[in-house]
Design an enzyme around this catalytic site. Structure first.
Site, PDB file in Angstrom:
ATOM      1  N   LYS A  85      -3.770  34.064  -4.461  1.00  0.00           N
ATOM      2  CA  LYS A  85      -3.550  35.261  -3.939  1.00  0.00           C
ATOM      3  C   LYS A  85      -2.592  35.326  -2.850  1.00  0.00           C
ATOM      4  O   LYS A  85      -2.405  36.442  -2.833  1.00  0.00           O
ATOM      5  CB  LYS A  85      -5.193  35.585  -4.320  1.00  0.00           C
ATOM      6  CG  LYS A  85      -5.816  35.269  -5.527  1.00  0.00           C
ATOM      7  CD  LYS A  85      -6.988  34.989  -5.772  1.00  0.00           C
ATOM      8  CE  LYS A  85      -8.061  35.330  -4.880  1.00  0.00           C
ATOM      9  NZ  LYS A  85      -8.612  33.438  -4.944  1.00  0.00           N
ATOM     10  N   ARG A 140     -14.842  40.807  -8.027  1.00  0.00           N
ATOM     11  CA  ARG A 140     -15.251  38.954  -8.460  1.00  0.00           C
ATOM     12  C   ARG A 140     -15.945  38.489  -9.519  1.00  0.00           C
ATOM     13  O   ARG A 140     -17.234  37.700  -9.260  1.00  0.00           O
ATOM     14  CB  ARG A 140     -16.091  38.234  -6.808  1.00  0.00           C
ATOM     15  CG  ARG A 140     -15.101  37.433  -6.451  1.00  0.00           C
ATOM     16  CD  ARG A 140     -15.544  36.619  -5.271  1.00  0.00           C
ATOM     17  NE  ARG A 140     -14.913  35.790  -4.981  1.00  0.00           N
ATOM     18  CZ  ARG A 140     -13.726  35.663  -4.039  1.00  0.00           C
ATOM     19  NH1 ARG A 140     -13.546  36.359  -3.778  1.00  0.00           N
ATOM     20  NH2 ARG A 140     -13.273  34.131  -3.458  1.00  0.00           N
ATOM     21  N   ARG A 144      -4.767  23.393   3.826  1.00  0.00           N
ATOM     22  CA  ARG A 144      -4.612  25.162   4.156  1.00  0.00           C
ATOM     23  C   ARG A 144      -5.268  25.184   5.438  1.00  0.00           C
ATOM     24  O   ARG A 144      -5.745  24.183   5.990  1.00  0.00           O
ATOM     25  CB  ARG A 144      -5.664  25.736   3.378  1.00  0.00           C
ATOM     26  CG  ARG A 144      -5.138  27.080   3.562  1.00  0.00           C
ATOM     27  CD  ARG A 144      -5.521  28.816   2.820  1.00  0.00           C
ATOM     28  NE  ARG A 144      -6.858  27.963   2.700  1.00  0.00           N
ATOM     29  CZ  ARG A 144      -7.913  28.553   1.705  1.00  0.00           C
ATOM     30  NH1 ARG A 144      -7.377  29.612   0.821  1.00  0.00           N
ATOM     31  NH2 ARG A 144      -9.084  28.624   1.416  1.00  0.00           N
ATOM     32  N   ARG A 184     -10.545  26.352   7.318  1.00  0.00           N
ATOM     33  CA  ARG A 184     -11.638  27.969   7.317  1.00  0.00           C
ATOM     34  C   ARG A 184     -12.953  27.023   7.113  1.00  0.00           C
ATOM     35  O   ARG A 184     -12.823  25.665   6.726  1.00  0.00           O
ATOM     36  CB  ARG A 184     -11.131  28.133   5.792  1.00  0.00           C
ATOM     37  CG  ARG A 184     -10.676  29.734   5.751  1.00  0.00           C
ATOM     38  CD  ARG A 184      -9.846  30.396   4.790  1.00  0.00           C
ATOM     39  NE  ARG A 184     -11.047  30.212   4.349  1.00  0.00           N
ATOM     40  CZ  ARG A 184     -10.572  31.046   2.506  1.00  0.00           C
ATOM     41  NH1 ARG A 184      -9.811  31.148   2.741  1.00  0.00           N
ATOM     42  NH2 ARG A 184     -12.203  30.807   1.627  1.00  0.00           N
ATOM     43  N   ARG A 208     -17.883  26.587  -5.048  1.00  0.00           N
ATOM     44  CA  ARG A 208     -16.649  27.863  -5.241  1.00  0.00           C
ATOM     45  C   ARG A 208     -15.893  27.992  -6.130  1.00  0.00           C
ATOM     46  O   ARG A 208     -16.389  29.617  -7.143  1.00  0.00           O
ATOM     47  CB  ARG A 208     -16.029  27.741  -4.452  1.00  0.00           C
ATOM     48  CG  ARG A 208     -16.314  28.336  -2.395  1.00  0.00           C
ATOM     49  CD  ARG A 208     -15.230  28.059  -1.222  1.00  0.00           C
ATOM     50  NE  ARG A 208     -14.355  28.648  -1.200  1.00  0.00           N
ATOM     51  CZ  ARG A 208     -12.707  28.041  -0.746  1.00  0.00           C
ATOM     52  NH1 ARG A 208     -13.018  26.749   0.100  1.00  0.00           N
ATOM     53  NH2 ARG A 208     -12.039  28.565  -0.793  1.00  0.00           N
TER      54      ARG A 208
HETATM   55  P1  AP5 Z   1      -3.902  30.103  -0.985  1.00  0.00           P
HETATM   56  O1  AP5 Z   1      -3.085  31.641  -0.491  1.00  0.00           O
HETATM   57  O2  AP5 Z   1      -4.888  30.842   0.698  1.00  0.00           O
HETATM   58  O3  AP5 Z   1      -5.224  30.943  -1.868  1.00  0.00           O
HETATM   59  P2  AP5 Z   1      -5.903  31.726  -2.460  1.00  0.00           P
HETATM   60  O4  AP5 Z   1      -6.077  32.169  -3.850  1.00  0.00           O
HETATM   61  O5  AP5 Z   1      -6.166  33.256  -1.511  1.00  0.00           O
HETATM   62  O6  AP5 Z   1      -7.421  31.136  -1.895  1.00  0.00           O
HETATM   63  P3  AP5 Z   1      -8.708  31.229  -1.343  1.00  0.00           P
HETATM   64  O7  AP5 Z   1      -9.300  30.128  -0.600  1.00  0.00           O
HETATM   65  O8  AP5 Z   1      -8.284  32.503  -0.277  1.00  0.00           O
HETATM   66  O9  AP5 Z   1      -9.346  32.044  -2.247  1.00  0.00           O
HETATM   67  P4  AP5 Z   1     -10.888  32.897  -2.116  1.00  0.00           P
HETATM   68  O10 AP5 Z   1     -11.154  33.295  -3.760  1.00  0.00           O
HETATM   69  O11 AP5 Z   1     -11.706  30.560  -2.462  1.00  0.00           O
HETATM   70  O12 AP5 Z   1     -11.727  32.900  -1.053  1.00  0.00           O
HETATM   71  P5  AP5 Z   1     -11.935  34.260  -0.112  1.00  0.00           P
HETATM   72  O13 AP5 Z   1     -11.412  34.173   1.381  1.00  0.00           O
HETATM   73  O14 AP5 Z   1     -11.464  35.407  -1.315  1.00  0.00           O
HETATM   74  O15 AP5 Z   1      -3.699  28.691  -1.099  1.00  0.00           O
HETATM   75  C1  AP5 Z   1      -4.287  28.049  -0.525  1.00  0.00           C
HETATM   76  C2  AP5 Z   1      -3.617  27.003  -0.428  1.00  0.00           C
HETATM   77  O16 AP5 Z   1      -2.346  26.524  -1.286  1.00  0.00           O
HETATM   78  C3  AP5 Z   1      -2.378  27.510   0.662  1.00  0.00           C
HETATM   79  O17 AP5 Z   1      -2.910  26.338   1.935  1.00  0.00           O
HETATM   80  C4  AP5 Z   1      -0.842  27.445   0.081  1.00  0.00           C
HETATM   81  O18 AP5 Z   1      -0.262  27.367   1.362  1.00  0.00           O
HETATM   82  C5  AP5 Z   1      -0.994  26.391  -0.781  1.00  0.00           C
HETATM   83  N1  AP5 Z   1      -1.036  27.361  -2.091  1.00  0.00           N
HETATM   84  C6  AP5 Z   1       0.186  28.509  -2.502  1.00  0.00           C
HETATM   85  N2  AP5 Z   1       0.454  28.291  -2.994  1.00  0.00           N
HETATM   86  C7  AP5 Z   1       0.922  27.093  -3.507  1.00  0.00           C
HETATM   87  C8  AP5 Z   1       2.144  26.467  -4.169  1.00  0.00           C
HETATM   88  N3  AP5 Z   1       2.863  27.605  -5.328  1.00  0.00           N
HETATM   89  N4  AP5 Z   1       2.293  25.817  -4.104  1.00  0.00           N
HETATM   90  C9  AP5 Z   1       1.792  24.369  -3.496  1.00  0.00           C
HETATM   91  N5  AP5 Z   1       0.426  24.865  -2.795  1.00  0.00           N
HETATM   92  C10 AP5 Z   1       0.377  26.641  -2.970  1.00  0.00           C
HETATM   93  O19 AP5 Z   1     -13.300  34.094  -0.389  1.00  0.00           O
HETATM   94  C11 AP5 Z   1     -13.864  33.536   0.351  1.00  0.00           C
HETATM   95  C12 AP5 Z   1     -15.360  33.447   0.288  1.00  0.00           C
HETATM   96  O20 AP5 Z   1     -15.904  35.256   0.631  1.00  0.00           O
HETATM   97  C13 AP5 Z   1     -15.998  33.633  -0.518  1.00  0.00           C
HETATM   98  O21 AP5 Z   1     -16.401  32.618  -1.168  1.00  0.00           O
HETATM   99  C14 AP5 Z   1     -17.143  34.987  -1.185  1.00  0.00           C
HETATM  100  O22 AP5 Z   1     -18.454  34.093  -0.134  1.00  0.00           O
HETATM  101  C15 AP5 Z   1     -17.070  35.817   0.205  1.00  0.00           C
HETATM  102  N6  AP5 Z   1     -16.347  36.909  -0.926  1.00  0.00           N
HETATM  103  C16 AP5 Z   1     -14.786  37.072  -0.498  1.00  0.00           C
HETATM  104  N7  AP5 Z   1     -14.889  38.282  -1.122  1.00  0.00           N
HETATM  105  C17 AP5 Z   1     -15.510  38.485  -2.359  1.00  0.00           C
HETATM  106  C18 AP5 Z   1     -16.071  39.386  -3.240  1.00  0.00           C
HETATM  107  N8  AP5 Z   1     -15.752  40.054  -3.220  1.00  0.00           N
HETATM  108  N9  AP5 Z   1     -17.802  39.624  -3.437  1.00  0.00           N
HETATM  109  C19 AP5 Z   1     -18.940  38.165  -2.878  1.00  0.00           C
HETATM  110  N10 AP5 Z   1     -18.802  37.674  -2.066  1.00  0.00           N
HETATM  111  C20 AP5 Z   1     -16.527  37.617  -1.514  1.00  0.00           C
HETATM  112 MG    MG Z   2      -7.271  33.726   0.240  1.00  0.00          MG
END
Ligand code: AP5
Ligand code: MG
Ligand code: ZN
Length: 217
Positions: A13, A88, A127, A160, A171
């Site tokens: 994402k 979410r 990552r 991270r 997660r």
């Molecule tokens: P990346 O693009 O970083 O993936 P992502 O989908 O953004 O994954 P996240 O881990 O950021 O999602 P998340 O939902 O767990 O975390 P968030 O920060 O939202 O890609 C991942 C890796 O893969 C990278 O190394 C990239 O280079 C690689 N990659 C990408 N595309 C590729 C491809 N095609 N081929 C190969 N490699 C590839 O949330 C974190 C925490 O915050 C949550 O756990 C929660 O506690 C809190 N939080 C956030 N939002 C909320 C909410 N709305 N409500 C409640 N709590 C929340």
């Molecule tokens: Mg992300």
């Protein structure tokens, strides 16, 4: 264009959102990034959020919804936005619909980036993110030219806190239980699109652009 990006942790994402910002000139609203900044700044909100994030659980809706509402009211969102990591759960999705209706700017599309669970673990443990510009790398799939250093800006790369195997597992569980049902939610609203999130990053992006350009008329 008003976009929600759906997808499991590690689906890409953030990676795709960064490219969408460049192409469409609309801001990314990543609740994860906003929360991580609050944690780094040591604000009261950050202190509250950190305990949930470290466990891989969702931060309470009351906290997150307030953040998003405030962000959506900023001027740059008038052109559109990319919501990344929000909503979410169903309650966040319902509140978002209400808020956007009131603002007269309903969503155009909810785009689900689909990746099989077995690939996600490796993506997340590998990552690395730039401290300065937020660019994402992966030590297995897309390493930087020089270890630990950002290709784009020379910034330092970090891992991270929640990208540890135990926390990742939690997660992924939380995603399945609470977030995956949103695919149905947006399907019923008739605005769901799906894209295969496995393969070359630029190819995935080009598929996403075709979907988005197909909507604009
Ligand atoms: P990346 O693009 O970083 O993936 P992502 O989908 O953004 O994954 P996240 O881990 O950021 O999602 P998340 O939902 O767990 O975390 P968030 O920060 O939202 O890609 C991942 C890796 O893969 C990278 O190394 C990239 O280079 C690689 N990659 C990408 N595309 C590729 C491809 N095609 N081929 C190969 N490699 C590839 O949330 C974190 C925490 O915050 C949550 O756990 C929660 O506690 C809190 N939080 C956030 N939002 C909320 C909410 N709305 N409500 C409640 N709590 C929340
Ligand atoms: Mg992300
Ligand atoms: Zn950088």
């Amino acid at each position: 264009m008003r976009i929600v990006l759906l997808g499991a942790p590690g689906a890409g994402k953030g990676t795709q959102a960064k490219k969408l910002i460049e192409k469409y000139g609309i801001p990314q609203i990543s609740t994860g990034d906003i929360l991580r900044k609050a944690v780094a700044d040591g604000t009261p909100l950050g202190k509250e959020a950190k305990s949930y994030m470290d466990k891989g659980e969702l931060v309470p809706d009351s906290v997150v919804i307030g953040l998003v509402k405030e962000r959506l009211q900023q001027d740059d969102c008038k052109k559109g936005f990319i919501l990344d990591g929000f909503p979410r759960n169903t309650s966040q999705a319902e509140t978002l619909d209400k808020v956007l209706d009131e603002m007269g700017m309903p969503l155009d599309v909810a785009l689900s980036v689909d990746v099989d669970m077995d690939i996600l673990m490796k993506r997340l443990t590998g990552r690395r993110t730039c401290k300065q510009c937020g660019q994402m790398y992966n030590v297995y799939f897309s390493p930087p030219k020089q270890e630990g250093v950002c290709d784009k800006c020379g910034g330092e790369l970090y891992q991270r806190d929640d990208d540890k195997e135990e926390t990742i597992r939690k997660r992924l569980e939380v995603y399945e239980a609470q977030t995956a049902p949103l695919i149905d939610y947006y399907e019923k609203k008739g605005i769901l699109k799906r894209v295969n999130g496995v393969g070359d990053i630029d190819e995935i992006f080009s598929n996403i652009c075709s979907i988005l350009d197909g909507l604009k008329k």
